[in-house]
Scaffold this active site. Structure first.
Site, PDB file in Angstrom:
ATOM      1  NE  ARG A   1      -4.319   2.053   2.541  1.00 32.54           N
ATOM      2  CZ  ARG A   1      -4.375   2.468   3.195  1.00 32.54           C
ATOM      3  NH1 ARG A   1      -4.221   2.178   4.506  1.00 32.54           N
ATOM      4  NH2 ARG A   1      -5.820   2.953   3.081  1.00 32.54           N
TER       5      ARG A   1
ATOM      6  CB  THR B   1      -6.989   5.175  -0.955  1.00 32.62           C
ATOM      7  OG1 THR B   1      -6.532   3.533  -2.230  1.00 32.62           O
ATOM      8  CG2 THR B   1      -4.941   4.888   0.587  1.00 32.62           C
ATOM      9  CB  SER B   2     -11.058   2.361   0.471  1.00 32.29           C
ATOM     10  OG  SER B   2     -12.053   3.020  -0.042  1.00 32.29           O
ATOM     11  CB  ALA B   3     -10.073   2.313   5.359  1.00 30.84           C
TER      12      ALA B   3
END
Length: 227
Positions: free
Chosen positions: A36, A62-64
């Site tokens: 990530r 950007t999503s968790a």
């Protein structure tokens, strides 16, 4: 001494397994494989495995990590699936999907198509995915994701990473019979309902809600803004 990013990654994923968010080993393995930190701005690198959204510029995030896992599980991704992602962002989630649907060791290869409406982000996502060797499994498109991508339809799964007023008709129509559309439905900047819509036949769909979530608004003809 601070834990290494690899240690942090293993810990957050183990926590999600123990909490029941991650149900299948293939999802855990995909999250473990994808770095990530290579997708997010340098300023946030040390926070790559904090389980929260991370800004990626242009008012987007950007999503968790738990949300990425939740959406992979909700979409029931598996090797060989053809996936359409709406809201590609920095490319991180597309890489995770690719590790599930087209793992290097599998003889069965799926493909991920990811659409991003912001040109600069689409370009950055493609750069990130190229650098990490994903462009054989991921195609990046700059365009209006609310219209889908009919050129590669039908899809086993369509995943929308932005809050929508409803389920866009073009996306429903681009599902295979048995395909799943995972989409947050509700007003922007409030709690939305993560919804799974399964195509049962040409004209029949089944819809179920999974619970609350918060996403940035979907842009485009079938979104909250018609840009």
């Amino acid at each position: 001494m601070p834990k290494s990013l690899e240690e942090q990654k293993r810990r957050v994923i183990q926590n999600l397994v123990e909490a029941g968010v991650i149900k299948r080993k293939m999802v855990a393995d995909a999250l473990l494989k994808v770095p990530r930190e290579e997708f997010i701005p340098e300023a946030y690198r040390d926070s790559a495995y904090v389980d929260s959204p991370i800004p990626i510029g242009y008012g987007q995030t950007t999503s968790a990590i738990h949300m990425v896992a939740w959406m992979c599980e909700a979409a029931e991704l598996k090797p060989g699936d053809k996936v359409l992602e709406i809201g590609g962002g920095c490319g991180y989630m597309a890489a995770v999907y690719a590790e599930i649907v087209a793992p290097p060791e599998s003889a069965v290869k799926g493909h991920v198509y990811t659409i991003e409406i912001i040109g600069e982000l689409a370009k950055k996502a493609e750069e990130n995915l190229k650098k990490l060797g994903y462009l054989d499994r991921v195609t990046v498109i700059h365009g209006d994701g609310s219209l889908g991508f009919p050129q590669a339809a039908p899809y086993d799964a369509i995943i929308v990473t932005a809050a929508s007023p409803g389920a866009p008709k073009p996306l429903k129509e681009q599902l295979k019979i048995g395909g799943r559309l995972v989409i947050p439905i509700g007003s922007p900047y409030y709690i939305q309902e993560l919804t799974v819509i399964t195509r049962l036949s040409k004209d029949e769909y089944e819809e179920r809600g999974l619970g609350g979530c918060v996403f940035v608004p979907l842009r485009g003809r079938h979104g909250w803004t018609r840009d």
